[in-house]
Design a protein around this motif. Structure first.
Motif, mmCIF file in Angstrom:
data_model
loop_
_atom_site.group_PDB
_atom_site.id
_atom_site.type_symbol
_atom_site.label_atom_id
_atom_site.label_comp_id
_atom_site.label_asym_id
_atom_site.label_seq_id
_atom_site.Cartn_x
_atom_site.Cartn_y
_atom_site.Cartn_z
ATOM 1 N N GLU A 46 0.835 -1.196 0.000
ATOM 2 C CA GLU A 46 0.000 0.000 0.000
ATOM 3 C C GLU A 46 0.874 1.252 0.000
ATOM 4 O OE1 GLU A 46 -2.088 -2.864 2.949
ATOM 5 O OE2 GLU A 46 -0.078 -2.547 2.135
ATOM 6 N N LYS A 47 0.393 2.296 -0.657
ATOM 7 C CA LYS A 47 1.182 3.516 -0.796
ATOM 8 C C LYS A 47 1.442 4.190 0.555
ATOM 9 C CE LYS A 47 -0.406 4.362 -5.527
ATOM 10 N NZ LYS A 47 0.818 3.794 -6.123
ATOM 11 N N GLU A 81 3.387 -8.002 0.423
ATOM 12 C CA GLU A 81 2.808 -7.853 1.759
ATOM 13 C C GLU A 81 3.875 -7.542 2.809
ATOM 14 O OE1 GLU A 81 -1.270 -10.193 2.130
ATOM 15 O OE2 GLU A 81 0.432 -11.569 2.013
ATOM 16 N N ALA A 100 -3.522 -0.947 -6.834
ATOM 17 C CA ALA A 100 -4.365 0.207 -7.174
ATOM 18 C C ALA A 100 -4.941 0.048 -8.576
ATOM 19 C CB ALA A 100 -3.547 1.485 -7.084
ATOM 20 N N GLU A 158 4.411 2.422 1.976
ATOM 21 C CA GLU A 158 5.605 2.775 1.200
ATOM 22 C C GLU A 158 6.187 4.115 1.647
ATOM 23 O OE1 GLU A 158 4.670 2.790 -2.923
ATOM 24 O OE2 GLU A 158 4.804 0.624 -3.146
ATOM 25 N N LYS A 192 -7.073 -5.117 -2.578
ATOM 26 C CA LYS A 192 -6.446 -4.373 -1.485
ATOM 27 C C LYS A 192 -5.073 -3.832 -1.870
ATOM 28 C CE LYS A 192 -4.581 -4.878 3.199
ATOM 29 N NZ LYS A 192 -4.297 -5.785 4.328
ATOM 30 N N LYS A 193 -4.282 -4.658 -2.521
ATOM 31 C CA LYS A 193 -2.863 -4.337 -2.712
ATOM 32 C C LYS A 193 -2.549 -3.612 -4.022
ATOM 33 C CE LYS A 193 -1.115 -6.212 1.043
ATOM 34 N NZ LYS A 193 -0.333 -5.430 2.026
ATOM 35 N N SER A 205 0.604 -2.512 10.410
ATOM 36 C CA SER A 205 -0.748 -2.566 9.852
ATOM 37 C C SER A 205 -1.050 -3.941 9.265
ATOM 38 C CB SER A 205 -0.926 -1.500 8.770
ATOM 39 O OG SER A 205 -0.042 -1.737 7.680
ATOM 40 N N HIS A 206 -0.020 -4.725 9.015
ATOM 41 C CA HIS A 206 -0.185 -6.056 8.416
ATOM 42 C C HIS A 206 -0.169 -7.156 9.467
ATOM 43 C CE1 HIS A 206 -0.042 -9.296 5.552
ATOM 44 N NE2 HIS A 206 1.156 -9.687 5.957
ATOM 45 N N TYR A 256 -12.955 -4.502 0.784
ATOM 46 C CA TYR A 256 -11.989 -4.309 -0.302
ATOM 47 C C TYR A 256 -12.586 -4.370 -1.708
ATOM 48 C CZ TYR A 256 -8.791 -5.126 3.549
ATOM 49 O OH TYR A 256 -8.147 -5.047 4.752
#
Length: 328
Positions: free
Chosen positions: A2-3, A35, A302, A6, A299-300, A56-57, A168
């Motif tokens: 996810e941005k 992930e 975009a 990142e 989810k992952k 968050s994971h 999602y």
């Protein structure tokens, strides 16, 4: 990745982890970032695998429970990585990000062998049998495993956040949401005992092991949880069909699935008896993987990053979920 994550993952965070594990701070290679952030790192010219996970994971306690189980399996002779302690004697280290969240890191031995593509000549009955043998051995040993940490346990299968598909997938996918909830209810009624249910890997596709020509060496235990053993039979079959039979018709897919299962189950039964009712459960777990894959892709990745191949895959998965069909 996810941005938002990142943006938090800086060179300084990586450097802190390299330092605490006494790895070369200048020589490393990024291997993946779907992930988790995965790097090949080096100490005294020897290769290791550094995995960095955002809070968050996974929670700290979840990762602690995972790596303890991996070390247990390694000690029982299962061909999985060894987990190494940091300079502080920890098997999981943490570094805070600028927003107050955390990154966690563990270091593993690098698996011997090599990755095998589904189109390679080595992707054959000998490999499938080794695949089954490795999972059978893992299942045999996991039956005797007791977590040592009172506050650190892996999740139950139905605690997987990706099963909250409405979080999602598009709102328009109402039938996907309805059929997922129906499938989860059906699975929750399945019987559990030590010979059918326990802590398993849950994601042993061909991208999560290396093959040395004789044995497979399994890694990436990030998704391990308490689940039915039959799920670890379904997942190899699912991904073998998904990637090997992309353009195959139904008959070709069925023929390859039988070829795969015959060899895989032969190897599995060398190490562990087949779980009771696995044949009845198999289509259910194949359908469950459609759900989690559909959810994680939304989810992952975009919308602007979804190419035509991915869009086609999403369409095919959606059709199976809506029709309550399994890939095999």
């Amino acid at each position: 990745m996810e941005k938002a994550v990142e943006a938090l993952m800086t060179v300084n965070i990586l450097s802190e982890f390299l330092l605490v594990y006494s790895m070369d701070k200048k020589d490393y290679k990024k291997l993946g970032d779907f992930e988790n952030y995965v790097y090949e790192v080096y100490r005294n010219e020897e290769s290791y695998i550094l995995r960095i996970t955002h809070s968050s994971h996974r929670k700290h306690e979840e990762i602690l429970a995972e790596v303890d189980w991996v070390n247990y399996l390694n000690q029982q002779g299962v061909k999985v990585p060894e987990v190494f302690q940091s300079d502080h004697g920890k098997i999981v280290e943490s570094v805070s990000a600028e927003d107050g969240s955390f990154f966690y890191a563990s270091v593993f031995s690098k698996a011997p062998g090599k990755s095998i593509k589904v189109t390679a000549p080595e992707f054959n009955e000998k490999l499938f049998e080794a695949w089954g043998r490795a999972i059978g051995k893992m299942h045999k040993e996991t039956k005797a495993y007791t977590p040592p940490f009172s506050l650190a346990h892996r999740m139950q299968w139905d605690e997987e956040e990706l099963l909250n598909v409405e979080k999602y997938v598009p709102e328009a996918d109402k039938l996907v949401i309805i059929n997922t909830k129906e499938l989860l209810k059906q699975l929750q009624s399945l019987p559990k005992n030590k010979d059918t249910f326990g802590l398993i890997h849950t994601d042993i596709h061909s991208g999560n092991f290396f093959y040395d020509g004789s044995d497979i060496h399994i890694f990436d235990f990030d998704d391990c949880c308490y689940h039915w053993l039959a799920s670890d039979i379904a997942i190899p079959l699912y991904y073998a069909l998904l990637y090997r039979c992309k353009e195959a018709n139904a008959d070709e897919r069925s023929a390859f699935g039988k070829l795969f299962l015959d060899s895989f189950l032969k190897g599995y039964q060398e190490k562990n008896p087949l779980p009771k009712d696995w044949e009845i459960q198999l289509p259910l777990f194949l359908r469950l993987r459609d759900v989690t894959l559909y959810s994680v892709l939304y989810k992952k990745i975009a919308p602007e990053d979804r190419d035509q191949n991915l869009l086609l895959m999403l369409k095919q998965i959606k059709n199976r979920i809506e029709r309550k069909e399994s890939i095999y």
